[in-house]
Design a protein around this motif. Structure first.
Motif, short mmCIF file in Angstrom:
data_model
loop_
_atom_site.label_atom_id
_atom_site.label_comp_id
_atom_site.label_asym_id
_atom_site.label_seq_id
_atom_site.Cartn_x
_atom_site.Cartn_y
_atom_site.Cartn_z
N ASN A 52 43.90 53.33 69.65
CA ASN A 52 43.92 52.03 69.97
C ASN A 52 43.11 51.12 69.31
O ASN A 52 43.16 49.93 69.37
CB ASN A 52 43.84 51.74 71.34
CG ASN A 52 42.87 52.26 72.02
OD1 ASN A 52 42.02 53.12 71.27
ND2 ASN A 52 42.47 51.90 73.20
N THR A 53 41.98 51.80 68.59
CA THR A 53 41.02 50.86 68.05
C THR A 53 40.22 51.93 67.07
O THR A 53 40.62 53.01 66.81
CB THR A 53 39.98 50.18 68.87
OG1 THR A 53 39.32 49.25 68.26
CG2 THR A 53 39.24 51.14 69.74
N LYS A 54 39.23 51.36 66.38
CA LYS A 54 38.18 52.39 65.86
C LYS A 54 36.96 52.37 66.19
O LYS A 54 36.55 51.12 66.81
CB LYS A 54 38.22 51.73 63.89
CG LYS A 54 39.60 51.88 63.43
CD LYS A 54 39.47 51.60 61.90
CE LYS A 54 39.26 49.99 61.80
NZ LYS A 54 40.34 49.46 61.60
N ILE A 55 36.06 53.20 65.73
CA ILE A 55 34.74 53.23 66.15
C ILE A 55 34.09 53.07 64.84
O ILE A 55 34.35 54.01 63.69
CB ILE A 55 33.89 54.44 66.85
CG1 ILE A 55 35.03 54.72 68.22
CG2 ILE A 55 32.59 54.18 67.10
CD1 ILE A 55 34.74 53.33 69.32
N GLU A 56 33.35 52.23 64.32
CA GLU A 56 32.40 52.41 63.14
C GLU A 56 31.08 52.76 63.14
O GLU A 56 30.27 52.18 64.09
CB GLU A 56 32.32 50.84 62.42
CG GLU A 56 33.65 50.25 61.74
CD GLU A 56 33.19 49.20 61.19
OE1 GLU A 56 34.18 48.45 60.53
OE2 GLU A 56 32.15 48.67 61.02
#
Ligand code: CO
Length: 138
Positions: A52-56
């Motif tokens: 559902n999203t990304k972690i940078e």
């Protein structure tokens, strides 16, 4: 009218990119990209891809990194910013500035890490959280 859309990513500043990447990959079993140098942004970045999203994961690159000060204050790392998607960044910036929200820098969008226009909102206007807006057309 709603200005922000999806949570595009959460950025975490880390003191050691290899160690942080290995944690997400080996401990969580997450899909982690190869490190990418973004000299224009003064960071080296790894993306953790979630449904559902990304972690940078961000580490400083070069002598003038915008996250160097953050890591000096938070030597163990920490959450650096949230990024929300907007459909029209110029109109979003105008509406927000019109309501008194402060846009960092010269107030104009720049090209972000994914090649799309981005801008940052002052953390003091958002409960201590640095917010990035990214124009993403879907
Ligand atoms: Co970001």
């Amino acid at each position: 009218q709603q200005i922000i859309g999806r949570l595009n990513h959460i950025a975490i500043a880390v003191p050691d990119l290899a160690v942080a990447s290995a944690r997400y990959r080996d401990l969580f079993g997450a899909s982690v990209s190869e490190p990418e140098d973004l000299p224009a942004h003064g960071v080296r970045v790894v993306f953790v891809m979630l449904d559902n999203t990304k972690i940078e994961l961000l580490a400083p690159l070069g002598g003038n990194s915008p996250i160097a000060g953050f890591l000096a204050r938070n030597p163990g790392g920490g959450m650096h910013h949230l990024c929300f998607e907007v459909s029209d960044i110029i109109s979003a910036a105008e509406k927000l500035a019109g309501q008194g929200a402060r846009i960092l820098g010269d107030g104009r969008p720049k090209t972000g890490a994914h090649g799309f226009p981005v801008l940052f909102l002052h953390p003091k206007d958002f409960d201590g959280v640095l917010i990035e807006l990214e124009e993403v057309r879907r």
